[in-house]
Write a protein that holds these residues in place. Structure first.
Motif, mmCIF file in Angstrom:
data_model
loop_
_atom_site.group_PDB
_atom_site.id
_atom_site.type_symbol
_atom_site.label_atom_id
_atom_site.label_comp_id
_atom_site.label_asym_id
_atom_site.label_seq_id
_atom_site.Cartn_x
_atom_site.Cartn_y
_atom_site.Cartn_z
ATOM 1 N N GLU A 53 0.883 -1.202 0.125
ATOM 2 C CA GLU A 53 0.261 -0.027 -0.056
ATOM 3 C C GLU A 53 0.823 1.181 -0.194
ATOM 4 O OE1 GLU A 53 -3.334 -0.101 -0.347
ATOM 5 O OE2 GLU A 53 -3.232 -2.061 -0.562
ATOM 6 N N LYS A 54 2.021 1.077 0.153
ATOM 7 C CA LYS A 54 2.989 2.107 0.426
ATOM 8 C C LYS A 54 4.036 2.601 -0.590
ATOM 9 C CE LYS A 54 2.538 2.446 5.509
ATOM 10 N NZ LYS A 54 3.544 2.173 6.800
ATOM 11 N N CYS A 55 4.270 1.205 -1.395
ATOM 12 C CA CYS A 55 5.106 1.052 -2.494
ATOM 13 C C CYS A 55 4.662 0.190 -3.644
ATOM 14 C CB CYS A 55 6.526 0.606 -2.088
ATOM 15 S SG CYS A 55 6.523 -1.256 -1.533
ATOM 16 N N THR A 56 5.172 0.296 -4.850
ATOM 17 C CA THR A 56 4.947 -0.566 -5.890
ATOM 18 C C THR A 56 5.993 -1.684 -5.804
ATOM 19 O OG1 THR A 56 4.305 1.446 -7.289
ATOM 20 C CG2 THR A 56 4.839 -0.850 -8.324
ATOM 21 N N PHE A 57 5.203 -3.142 -5.631
ATOM 22 C CA PHE A 57 6.204 -4.162 -5.330
ATOM 23 C C PHE A 57 5.883 -5.175 -6.537
ATOM 24 C CE2 PHE A 57 6.963 -8.163 -2.854
ATOM 25 C CZ PHE A 57 8.542 -8.181 -2.968
ATOM 26 N N PHE A 58 6.962 -5.336 -7.433
ATOM 27 C CA PHE A 58 6.525 -6.269 -8.514
ATOM 28 C C PHE A 58 7.786 -7.083 -9.037
ATOM 29 C CE2 PHE A 58 8.398 -2.276 -9.675
ATOM 30 C CZ PHE A 58 9.243 -2.446 -10.967
ATOM 31 N N VAL A 59 7.572 -8.059 -9.971
ATOM 32 C CA VAL A 59 8.766 -8.830 -10.658
ATOM 33 C C VAL A 59 9.126 -8.088 -11.871
ATOM 34 C CG1 VAL A 59 9.161 -10.882 -11.603
ATOM 35 C CG2 VAL A 59 7.457 -10.783 -9.425
ATOM 36 N N GLN A 60 10.434 -7.983 -12.010
ATOM 37 C CA GLN A 60 11.061 -7.323 -13.178
ATOM 38 C C GLN A 60 10.465 -7.867 -14.672
ATOM 39 O OE1 GLN A 60 15.223 -8.715 -13.781
ATOM 40 N NE2 GLN A 60 15.722 -6.558 -14.509
ATOM 41 N N SER A 61 10.316 -9.012 -14.546
ATOM 42 C CA SER A 61 9.859 -9.577 -15.914
ATOM 43 C C SER A 61 8.342 -9.241 -16.441
ATOM 44 C CB SER A 61 10.026 -11.178 -16.028
ATOM 45 O OG SER A 61 9.411 -11.882 -15.045
ATOM 46 N N ASP A 62 7.646 -8.941 -15.577
ATOM 47 C CA ASP A 62 6.276 -8.089 -15.576
ATOM 48 C C ASP A 62 6.447 -6.913 -16.303
ATOM 49 O OD1 ASP A 62 4.566 -10.389 -14.962
ATOM 50 O OD2 ASP A 62 4.418 -9.622 -13.046
ATOM 51 N N VAL A 63 7.500 -6.306 -16.536
ATOM 52 C CA VAL A 63 7.523 -5.232 -17.442
ATOM 53 C C VAL A 63 8.472 -5.252 -18.637
ATOM 54 C CG1 VAL A 63 8.165 -2.635 -17.099
ATOM 55 C CG2 VAL A 63 7.406 -3.944 -14.903
#
Length: 331
Positions: A73-83
């Motif tokens: 809720e405070k940051c964008t947390f994701f997997v590199q290969s999703d971009v």
């Protein structure tokens, strides 16, 4: 609000060096700006060619981050290969990168020196890292001192691109050298690293944790003799967990004699267990709800792609890389 960007590889279990060198600072900074934190699975391919291992490591890193206090809720947390835009930008940046710039890479030389196979992915690692940073118009990149050169390479490549096309299409980031932490020693006394196989993992517990702590390399000073805490691997780790008063108390025991390395290791073991106790329980709970973890990563990936696309659109246009329907045929 400034955009903060950092990532960590999914190349194995995260250890105390990862925590004190990066993760702790990431969690602290998630409220200081628009933070983007990603799991660098593209980068992990430079050392791992096992798909199932990469997938499992990616989930493990996500669980570790969330258990330790990263708040989606405070940051964008994701997997590199999703971009996928990051790989697109990396190729474009590569066309502006002299081979000599990569040959100067300190991190590349260090990893080869550790025995890693010198593949092209490892050689061009700083270009992909530059794309990771530039694709979100990052302002601040929290890194350790050993990564400073890669930020300079990133700025250099962005500057070359902007100069060639006559506009500031890419924002030049600033490095944010994280709070100074002494090198975290592994159980063999060298810098803690998965490459050396000398790690104490953040969520090790029970017999596994005890075995690793009790195997920390020390000298042969007899129990009754005074010891120098500042030249002891065990005390170096104790300093990461203990407050100043506790550090002073244990240091005095070292110097007084009658206090063995075994005593110090037991104190360190108790500190590690207590420090990560709550996070360890949160991780166990999260591991029973992997759908939630996947949802968090999916939502983060969608947000990251939207930001990345706003950066890539003008770059595609200025480089002439239009979508097929955008080409106009002239007679």
């Amino acid at each position: 609000m400034k955009t903060i960007l950092s990532g960590i590889q999914s190349s194995g279990k995260l250890h105390l060096g990862n925590y004190f060198g990066a993760l702790r600072q990431h969690i602290q900074m998630q409220e200081q700006g628009d933070a983007f934190y990603f799991i660098a699975n593209y980068h992990s391919l430079t050392s791992i060619n096992d798909g199932e291992q990469i997938r499992q490591n990616t989930i493990d890193v996500a669980l570790d981050y969330l258990a330790l206090g990263l708040d989606p809720e405070k940051c964008t947390f994701f997997v590199q290969s999703d971009v996928p835009q990051v790989a697109e930008l990396a190729w474009i940046l590569g066309t502006f990168c002299p081979v000599s710039l990569m040959e100067k890479g300190v991190a590349y030389k260090d990893k080869v020196g550790q025995g890693l196979s010198p593949n092209i992915g490892l050689f061009t690692y700083p270009i992909l890292q530059a794309a990771d940073i530039l694709i979100y118009h990052s302002d601040l990149v929290p890194v350790g001192q050993d990564q400073k050169q890669n930020i300079e390479i990133c700025r250099d490549l962005a500057g070359k691109f902007n100069h060639n096309y006559g506009n500031d299409y890419l924002k030049l980031p600033e490095e944010h050298i994280v709070e100074s932490v002494a090198i975290v020693p592994g159980v063999d006394g060298r810098k803690m690293s998965k490459s050396y196989g000398n790690t104490i993992n953040i969520f090790d517990e029970g017999k596994t944790l005890k075995k690793k702590v009790m195997s920390i390399k020390t000298d042969s000073t007899p129990l009754d003799e005074p010891k120098d805490p500042e030249n002891c691997n065990v005390f170096a780790l104790i300093k990461l967990f203990a407050d100043e008063e506790k550090q002073k108390e244990i240091a005095e025991k070292y110097r007084a004699g009658g206090y063995g390395y075994g005593h110090a290791k037991k104190e360190l073991l108790a500190m590690i267990e207590e420090y990560f106790a709550e996070a360890r329980e949160r991780r166990k709970e999260l591991s029973q709800d992997l759908d939630r973890v996947h949802d968090i990563l999916q939502e983060g990936g969608e947000k990251a792609r939207k930001r990345a696309e706003t950066v890539m659109e003008p770059i595609r246009e200025v480089t002439g890389l239009f979508k097929s329907h955008q080409y106009s045929l002239k007679s």
